[in-house]
Scaffold this motif. Structure first.
Motif, PDB file in Angstrom:
ATOM      1  N   VAL A 197      88.407  -8.024   8.682  1.00  0.00           N
ATOM      2  CA  VAL A 197      88.389  -9.087   7.671  1.00  0.00           C
ATOM      3  C   VAL A 197      89.477 -10.095   8.012  1.00  0.00           C
ATOM      4  CG1 VAL A 197      88.716  -9.625   5.238  1.00  0.00           C
ATOM      5  CG2 VAL A 197      87.471  -7.562   5.895  1.00  0.00           C
ATOM      6  N   ASP A 198      89.066 -11.290   8.414  1.00  0.00           N
ATOM      7  CA  ASP A 198      90.020 -12.305   8.830  1.00  0.00           C
ATOM      8  C   ASP A 198      90.214 -13.354   7.727  1.00  0.00           C
ATOM      9  OD1 ASP A 198      87.599 -13.613   8.944  1.00  0.00           O
ATOM     10  OD2 ASP A 198      87.550 -13.772  11.124  1.00  0.00           O
ATOM     11  N   GLU A 199      91.054 -14.330   7.998  1.00  0.00           N
ATOM     12  CA  GLU A 199      91.405 -15.330   7.000  1.00  0.00           C
ATOM     13  C   GLU A 199      90.198 -16.129   6.509  1.00  0.00           C
ATOM     14  OE1 GLU A 199      93.301 -17.360   4.191  1.00  0.00           O
ATOM     15  OE2 GLU A 199      94.046 -15.604   5.286  1.00  0.00           O
ATOM     16  N   PRO A 200      89.267 -16.543   7.395  1.00  0.00           N
ATOM     17  CA  PRO A 200      88.087 -17.267   6.892  1.00  0.00           C
ATOM     18  C   PRO A 200      87.275 -16.467   5.881  1.00  0.00           C
ATOM     19  CG  PRO A 200      88.311 -17.635   9.241  1.00  0.00           C
ATOM     20  CD  PRO A 200      89.323 -16.586   8.874  1.00  0.00           C
ATOM     21  N   ILE A 201      87.196 -15.149   6.046  1.00  0.00           N
ATOM     22  CA  ILE A 201      86.491 -14.329   5.054  1.00  0.00           C
ATOM     23  C   ILE A 201      87.266 -14.333   3.744  1.00  0.00           C
ATOM     24  CG2 ILE A 201      85.758 -11.996   4.437  1.00  0.00           C
ATOM     25  CD1 ILE A 201      85.113 -11.467   7.317  1.00  0.00           C
ATOM     26  N   VAL A 202      88.573 -14.134   3.828  1.00  0.00           N
ATOM     27  CA  VAL A 202      89.412 -14.094   2.626  1.00  0.00           C
ATOM     28  C   VAL A 202      89.318 -15.408   1.868  1.00  0.00           C
ATOM     29  CG1 VAL A 202      91.787 -13.919   1.796  1.00  0.00           C
ATOM     30  CG2 VAL A 202      90.978 -12.387   3.600  1.00  0.00           C
ATOM     31  N   ALA A 203      89.260 -16.524   2.597  1.00  0.00           N
ATOM     32  CA  ALA A 203      89.228 -17.838   1.951  1.00  0.00           C
ATOM     33  C   ALA A 203      87.821 -18.274   1.568  1.00  0.00           C
ATOM     34  CB  ALA A 203      89.840 -18.887   2.888  1.00  0.00           C
ATOM     35  N   GLY A 204      86.812 -17.517   1.976  1.00  0.00           N
ATOM     36  CA  GLY A 204      85.431 -17.909   1.741  1.00  0.00           C
ATOM     37  C   GLY A 204      84.876 -17.441   0.413  1.00  0.00           C
ATOM     38  N   ASP A 205      83.565 -17.628   0.249  1.00  0.00           N
ATOM     39  CA  ASP A 205      82.903 -17.277  -1.011  1.00  0.00           C
ATOM     40  C   ASP A 205      83.028 -15.799  -1.353  1.00  0.00           C
ATOM     41  OD1 ASP A 205      82.064 -19.887  -1.432  1.00  0.00           O
ATOM     42  OD2 ASP A 205      80.151 -19.590  -0.401  1.00  0.00           O
ATOM     43  N   LEU A 206      83.145 -14.939  -0.326  1.00  0.00           N
ATOM     44  CA  LEU A 206      83.141 -13.495  -0.554  1.00  0.00           C
ATOM     45  C   LEU A 206      84.523 -12.873  -0.368  1.00  0.00           C
ATOM     46  CD1 LEU A 206      79.781 -12.563   1.224  1.00  0.00           C
ATOM     47  CD2 LEU A 206      80.178 -13.024  -1.199  1.00  0.00           C
ATOM     48  N   GLY A 207      85.570 -13.690  -0.384  1.00  0.00           N
ATOM     49  CA  GLY A 207      86.910 -13.146  -0.237  1.00  0.00           C
ATOM     50  C   GLY A 207      87.262 -12.134  -1.311  1.00  0.00           C
ATOM     51  N   TRP A 208      86.739 -12.317  -2.513  1.00  0.00           N
ATOM     52  CA  TRP A 208      87.012 -11.388  -3.608  1.00  0.00           C
ATOM     53  C   TRP A 208      86.419 -10.005  -3.332  1.00  0.00           C
ATOM     54  CZ3 TRP A 208      82.750  -9.403  -6.224  1.00  0.00           C
ATOM     55  CH2 TRP A 208      81.535 -10.070  -6.012  1.00  0.00           C
ATOM     56  N   VAL A 209      85.311  -9.958  -2.579  1.00  0.00           N
ATOM     57  CA  VAL A 209      84.723  -8.652  -2.242  1.00  0.00           C
ATOM     58  C   VAL A 209      85.653  -7.892  -1.301  1.00  0.00           C
ATOM     59  CG1 VAL A 209      82.707  -7.451  -1.350  1.00  0.00           C
ATOM     60  CG2 VAL A 209      82.419  -9.639  -2.512  1.00  0.00           C
ATOM     61  N   ALA A 210      86.289  -8.620  -0.375  1.00  0.00           N
ATOM     62  CA  ALA A 210      87.249  -7.982   0.514  1.00  0.00           C
ATOM     63  C   ALA A 210      88.402  -7.372  -0.281  1.00  0.00           C
ATOM     64  CB  ALA A 210      87.772  -9.000   1.528  1.00  0.00           C
ATOM     65  N   ALA A 232      73.734 -28.767  12.253  1.00  0.00           N
ATOM     66  CA  ALA A 232      74.248 -28.079  13.440  1.00  0.00           C
ATOM     67  C   ALA A 232      75.738 -28.344  13.625  1.00  0.00           C
ATOM     68  CB  ALA A 232      73.463 -28.520  14.669  1.00  0.00           C
ATOM     69  N   ASP A 233      76.168 -29.567  13.346  1.00  0.00           N
ATOM     70  CA  ASP A 233      77.591 -29.892  13.442  1.00  0.00           C
ATOM     71  C   ASP A 233      78.392 -29.155  12.372  1.00  0.00           C
ATOM     72  OD1 ASP A 233      77.099 -31.584  15.570  1.00  0.00           O
ATOM     73  OD2 ASP A 233      77.057 -33.408  14.345  1.00  0.00           O
ATOM     74  N   ALA A 234      77.802 -28.974  11.184  1.00  0.00           N
ATOM     75  CA  ALA A 234      78.512 -28.319  10.082  1.00  0.00           C
ATOM     76  C   ALA A 234      78.828 -26.864  10.402  1.00  0.00           C
ATOM     77  CB  ALA A 234      77.682 -28.408   8.806  1.00  0.00           C
ATOM     78  N   VAL A 235      78.003 -26.237  11.242  1.00  0.00           N
ATOM     79  CA  VAL A 235      78.257 -24.848  11.620  1.00  0.00           C
ATOM     80  C   VAL A 235      79.623 -24.719  12.302  1.00  0.00           C
ATOM     81  CG1 VAL A 235      77.458 -22.956  13.102  1.00  0.00           C
ATOM     82  CG2 VAL A 235      75.819 -24.272  11.758  1.00  0.00           C
ATOM     83  N   GLN A 236      80.076 -25.789  12.932  1.00  0.00           N
ATOM     84  CA  GLN A 236      81.354 -25.765  13.626  1.00  0.00           C
ATOM     85  C   GLN A 236      82.541 -25.843  12.664  1.00  0.00           C
ATOM     86  OE1 GLN A 236      81.347 -25.590  17.112  1.00  0.00           O
ATOM     87  NE2 GLN A 236      79.136 -25.345  16.832  1.00  0.00           N
ATOM     88  N   ARG A 237      82.277 -26.137  11.381  1.00  0.00           N
ATOM     89  CA  ARG A 237      83.357 -26.356  10.422  1.00  0.00           C
ATOM     90  C   ARG A 237      83.419 -25.232   9.386  1.00  0.00           C
ATOM     91  NH1 ARG A 237      81.271 -31.757  11.002  1.00  0.00           N
ATOM     92  NH2 ARG A 237      79.929 -31.512   9.174  1.00  0.00           N
ATOM     93  N   PRO A 238      84.618 -24.965   8.835  1.00  0.00           N
ATOM     94  CA  PRO A 238      84.729 -23.971   7.761  1.00  0.00           C
ATOM     95  C   PRO A 238      83.861 -24.357   6.569  1.00  0.00           C
ATOM     96  CG  PRO A 238      86.895 -24.556   8.614  1.00  0.00           C
ATOM     97  CD  PRO A 238      85.927 -25.525   9.214  1.00  0.00           C
ATOM     98  N   GLY A 239      83.151 -23.381   6.021  1.00  0.00           N
ATOM     99  CA  GLY A 239      82.322 -23.631   4.857  1.00  0.00           C
ATOM    100  C   GLY A 239      81.002 -24.304   5.146  1.00  0.00           C
ATOM    101  N   MET A 240      80.767 -24.693   6.387  1.00  0.00           N
ATOM    102  CA  MET A 240      79.521 -25.353   6.789  1.00  0.00           C
ATOM    103  C   MET A 240      79.186 -26.542   5.890  1.00  0.00           C
ATOM    104  SD  MET A 240      76.884 -22.499   8.267  1.00  0.00           S
ATOM    105  CE  MET A 240      76.479 -21.751   6.724  1.00  0.00           C
TER     106      MET A 240
END
Length: 556
Positions: free
Chosen positions: A250-263, A63-71
């Motif tokens: 599409v914000d920065e967390p999406i771009v930096a995340g696992d699926l940023g390449w799809v964006a 539950a705490d990890a949900v608060q952080r980037p990348g969980m």
């Protein structure tokens, strides 16, 4: 009773045994639908309760990890939980899966996709051997399989990803629908969209509007898949204003995340339709450098983005740059990734026979994969090539292209048609358009003489120079000359170099070839292998030793 209300009442009465039972059965449901209530539970729980129930200490860490980037789960909490699980003689399968899921998160966060897939296979094996539907399994499995499918997707196993997501959906909808069902559908829709099955993706997504949830929520982490799938659908249906609007979410967390390449992939598709190719060329090139680990040639991200980059270069007329991208060592040979831009490159060079040969490659090798020419874009390119060769197109070929586009709602595939083919296709398409983008202009077919076709057929059929010579009824030296003729003259970048040389190509003294032969190298017969697109099941026709000369056939 509603499970949320039940947890509220148990908390009000400090009934910690009841809370223990409810969390064992519904933790991930609470995590998705009642995160604030869950936080209150963990803040109110006595330390002795966590000591007695280490599983809930891990739940608190999740539950705490949900608060952080990348969980990413707190390493100390994950280590403590693993020790507890390993210390049990017969640990519950859900707890074993919990430790594996924490490890999987870590591997994906570092971009170690192949290691992640190995772990996924272990997870799936554990699921197969688990007792039939043990307590809490229905709550855990959608999350576990969603993570497994994501790992398969990032490792370029789209079939495996779809299987994981489909299994997750069955778990999530077996009785009362689990909140994770939405995220599972969106991830499965993304796989369909990446494989041009846009109608199937649309059926999973429904008509829900695109809205980003607040940061720090589970939805914020999982909903990018649905957002990006919708962008790809809108692009495929040529609804470009809607695609542009969706891309603004599409914000920065999406771009930096696992699926940023799809964006970035979605932006490239849009750029092809509105003359913004150079902007995306620079952005993709930058990403391939700065994100080289996650976008290496052997990843799906690297393969898709290089395919996009080649298409962008092709649209601005820089075919040499496109060739350089398409000959990157180690690129994946998925039907929809590399073969399509290679076939398009052949058409842009006036080589429709080569395009047909590429699109026919390995049709019967992978029964679990749709052949390239049965994908919407592949079917349109195949019909374009057939029309360019004979001046006509078979009715079955035309129907295949039209029905494939209609069935999958892949209307953007029409932009790959030549003007002549588009005129024949449009009456068969079940949708009308104001305009259809035309990013590429194909060259008129380059014709070969009968002898040139005979030589090319021999080169394609035989792996050694002596066998080529025998087939042509000439001496080995004459056969070498034929090979050198087809590699082009010194006026262009040559395709020959001294055997064993690691240096760049350089001029090699040889007699100039006729223009039609030199421009049509490695084409003209079905099944021709080219250096840029070696069949996965066979070595490319390159690097053959010819008395000190190694010949490499190139697409130019």
């Amino acid at each position: 009773m509603d499970v949320t209300r039940a947890l509220e009442e148990a908390l009000d009465h400090a009934d910690w045994e009841r809370i223990n039972t409810l969390l064992d059965a519904c933790f991930y449901r609470y995590l998705a639908t009642a995160p604030d209530l869950l936080r209150r539970v963990f803040e109110s729980a006595p330390g002795a309760w966590f000591e007695a129930h280490p599983r809930h200490a891990m739940s608190r860490a999740i539950a705490d990890a949900v608060q952080r980037p990348g969980m990413i789960i707190d390493p100390a909490a994950a280590t403590a939980f693993r020790r507890w699980v390993q210390g049990q003689q017969s640990p519950a399968m859900r707890d074993v899966l919990g430790t594996q899921q924490a490890d999987l998160r870590e591997l994906l966060a570092h971009g170690w996709y192949q290691d992640a897939v190995i772990l996924v296979d272990e997870v799936l094996a554990n699921v197969q051997t688990a007792p039939h539907r043990p307590e809490g399994f229905s709550d855990v499995m959608p999350s576990v399989l969603l993570r497994c499918g994501t790992a398969k997707l990032l490792a370029a196993d789209l079939t495996g990803a779809a299987e994981c997501f489909a299994d997750a959906l069955r778990w999530a909808t077996h009785t009362v629908e689990h909140p994770f069902a939405r995220y599972v559908r969106e991830h499965l829709a993304l796989v369909h969209a990446l494989e041009e099955r846009f109608a199937d993706a649309a059926a999973l997504l429904g008509d829900a509007p695109i809205e980003r949830s607040a940061p720090g929520t589970l939805a914020y982490h999982y909903e990018p898949a649905g957002l990006l799938a919708r962008v790809l659908l809108q692009t495929a249906s040529l609804d470009l204003p809607a695609a542009e609007t969706a891309l603004s979410e599409v914000d920065e967390p999406i771009v930096a995340g696992d699926l940023g390449w799809v964006a970035m992939h979605a932006r490239a598709r849009v750029a092809l339709t509105c003359s913004r190719q150079w902007d995306l060329i620079h952005r993709i090139n930058t990403l391939l450098v700065t994100g080289s680990k996650r976008t290496s040639a052997g990843t799906i991200a690297g393969s898709v983005l290089r395919s996009d980059l080649a298409g962008l270069y092709q649209s601005v007329g820089d075919l040499r740059a496109a060739e350089s991208i398409l000959t990157t060592p180690g690129l994946l040979h998925r039907p929809g990734s590399l073969i399509i831009p290679l076939a398009r490159q052949a058409l842009l060079r006036g080589r429709p026979e080569q395009a047909l040969a590429l699109l026919r490659q390995n049709e019967h090798i992978r029964p679990d994969t749709t052949p390239a020419r049965h994908l919407p874009t592949g079917a349109v390119l195949y019909a374009t090539a057939e029309l360019a060769i004979s001046g006509d197109v078979a009715q079955t070929t035309l129907e295949l292209a039209a029905t494939t586009v209609n069935h999958h709602h892949a209307y953007s595939a029409l932009s790959h048609a030549s003007p002549e083919l588009r005129q024949r296709l449009l009456p068969l398409i079940d949708h009308t358009f104001d305009t259809i983008p035309e990013p590429w202009t194909y060259r008129e077919r380059v014709k070969l003489t009968p002898r040139e076709r005979e030589v090319l057929a021999a080169l394609n059929a035989h792996p050694t120079i002596n066998q080529v010579a025998a087939a042509l009824h000439v001496s080995p030296n004459t056969a070498k000359t034929h090979v050198l003729l087809f590699t082009g003259s010194s006026a262009r970048t040559p395709a020959t170099k001294p055997s064993g040389s690691g240096s760049p190509d350089r001029n090699f003294p040889c007699r100039s070839a006729s223009r039609s032969a030199a421009d049509h190298i490695s084409t003209g017969v079905a099944g021709v292998r080219v250096h840029a697109a070696p069949a996965p099941d066979a070595a490319p026709f390159s690097g053959r030793e010819l008395s000190g000369v190694s010949v490499v056939f190139r697409v130019r």
